[in-house]
Design a protein around this motif. Structure first.
Motif, PDB file in Angstrom:
ATOM      1  N   PHE A 145       1.217  -3.154   4.548  1.00 56.41           N
ATOM      2  CA  PHE A 145      -0.057  -2.429   4.558  1.00 56.41           C
ATOM      3  C   PHE A 145       0.114  -0.953   4.900  1.00 56.41           C
ATOM      4  N   ASN A 146       1.293  -0.575   5.362  1.00 54.91           N
ATOM      5  CA  ASN A 146       1.567   0.810   5.731  1.00 54.91           C
ATOM      6  C   ASN A 146       0.477   1.394   6.629  1.00 54.91           C
ATOM      7  N   ARG A 147      -0.030   0.547   7.515  1.00 56.75           N
ATOM      8  CA  ARG A 147      -0.994   0.982   8.529  1.00 56.75           C
ATOM      9  C   ARG A 147      -0.948  -0.003   9.684  1.00 56.75           C
ATOM     10  N   TYR A 165       0.822  -1.202   0.000  1.00 58.31           N
ATOM     11  CA  TYR A 165       0.000   0.000   0.000  1.00 58.31           C
ATOM     12  C   TYR A 165       0.867   1.267   0.000  1.00 58.31           C
ATOM     13  N   ILE A 166       0.258   2.381  -0.375  1.00 62.34           N
ATOM     14  CA  ILE A 166       0.913   3.689  -0.353  1.00 62.34           C
ATOM     15  C   ILE A 166       1.363   4.023   1.072  1.00 62.34           C
ATOM     16  N   SER A 167       2.516   4.667   1.187  1.00 60.44           N
ATOM     17  CA  SER A 167       3.049   5.014   2.502  1.00 60.44           C
ATOM     18  C   SER A 167       2.539   6.386   2.954  1.00 60.44           C
ATOM     19  N   GLY A 168       2.605   6.634   4.254  1.00 59.52           N
ATOM     20  CA  GLY A 168       2.360   7.956   4.813  1.00 59.52           C
ATOM     21  C   GLY A 168       0.922   8.367   4.974  1.00 59.52           C
ATOM     22  N   ALA A 169      -0.024   7.520   4.577  1.00 64.93           N
ATOM     23  CA  ALA A 169      -1.428   7.929   4.635  1.00 64.93           C
ATOM     24  C   ALA A 169      -1.944   8.035   6.062  1.00 64.93           C
ATOM     25  N   TRP A 170      -1.340   7.264   6.985  1.00 65.75           N
ATOM     26  CA  TRP A 170      -1.896   7.186   8.334  1.00 65.75           C
ATOM     27  C   TRP A 170      -0.907   7.600   9.421  1.00 65.75           C
ATOM     28  N   ASN A 171       0.185   8.264   9.024  1.00 62.32           N
ATOM     29  CA  ASN A 171       1.160   8.686  10.030  1.00 62.32           C
ATOM     30  C   ASN A 171       1.004  10.144  10.429  1.00 62.32           C
ATOM     31  N   GLY A 172      -0.071  10.774   9.975  1.00 65.16           N
ATOM     32  CA  GLY A 172      -0.341  12.164  10.315  1.00 65.16           C
ATOM     33  C   GLY A 172       0.322  13.176   9.401  1.00 65.16           C
TER      34      GLY A 172
END
Length: 245
Positions: free
Chosen positions: A188-190, A145-152
């Protein structure tokens, strides 16, 4: 249940008339098949590519170095559906022990396109593998999955992440509809397990919470928690688990 019956129990049931007799080929098909699976983000191919399991999903195999290492992995075949070596589809390669399995199917689906400086195009790859001893088939899915979507830091990326997740759920549903046991692995980058119909997320033994690298299995085929291995030169740990079907 039949898959878990021993040959001795089967023979007893047949002799008592509770089950019809079966051919040797049918008896083999009733035996349980055990497979080890793994996932590892290779840090753009800089990690050591190791024989982590019977079937392995790799992420970030997006350099010549990474593909050369993958090609040098002895006793494995690989699924890299892109036409060119550095095709983005090939960055989520799948490997399996060629003395144990043969590929009978597979596919790749685009989840969303790329954007310079943000993300490459993202995909879901899968194979259907037939065990050479038992004849049992397993569907194995790998994704990143795309990175950085859920790290704020990049909430604008969440739409792409959700689109990707929807495609994953569709691929899982299609393979489950074929009555195949399914394993899903990936980055999953989450740090949150997903509700994927028909699938269970395997927790990782000795690890609090949910890592971003995750393993899901069809309900009923997981034999225990996932295990965290070493990083092997990556910035991600590798993870493995055992399934029986």
């Amino acid at each position: 249940m039949l898959k878990l019956l021993s040959s001795a129990v089967l023979s007893l049931l047949i002799s008592l008339g509770f089950m019809p007799s079966t051919s040797p080929e049918e008896t083999v098909a009733l035996a349980a098949t055990t497979t080890t699976v793994a996932t590892h983000n290779t840090l753009h191919g800089s990690a050591n590519i190791r024989p982590l399991a019977d079937v392995i999903g790799w992420q970030e195999v997006d350099t010549d170095e990474g593909h050369s290492k993958l090609g040098a992995l002895e006793y494995y075949d690989h699924y890299r559906p892109g036409e060119n070596r550095l095709d983005a589809r090939n960055s989520i390669a799948i490997s399996w022990r060629k003395n144990k399995y043969e590929r009978t199917g597979g596919g790749s689906r685009l989840t969303h396109g790329g954007e310079a400086g943000v993300t490459p195009s993202r995909f879901v790859n899968w194979v259907v593998l037939k065990n050479l001893d038992t004849g049992a088939k397993l569907a194995f899915i790998n994704t990143h999955y795309i990175s950085g979507a859920w790290n704020g830091e990049h909430p604008e990326r969440q739409e792409r992440w959700r689109t990707h997740n929807a495609v994953v759920r569709e691929v899982v549903a299609e393979l489950l509809s074929r009555e195949l046991p399914v394993v899903l692995v990936g980055d999953f980058n989450r740090q949150l397990s997903q509700d994927i119909p028909g699938m269970n997320h395997l927790r990782t033994a000795g690890v609090d919470g949910v890592p971003i690298d995750q393993i899901y299995v069809t309900r009923g085929i997981g034999t225990g928690p996932a295990e965290r291995l070493e990083k092997y030169g990556s910035d991600h740990f590798a993870y493995t688990a055992t399934v029986q079907y």
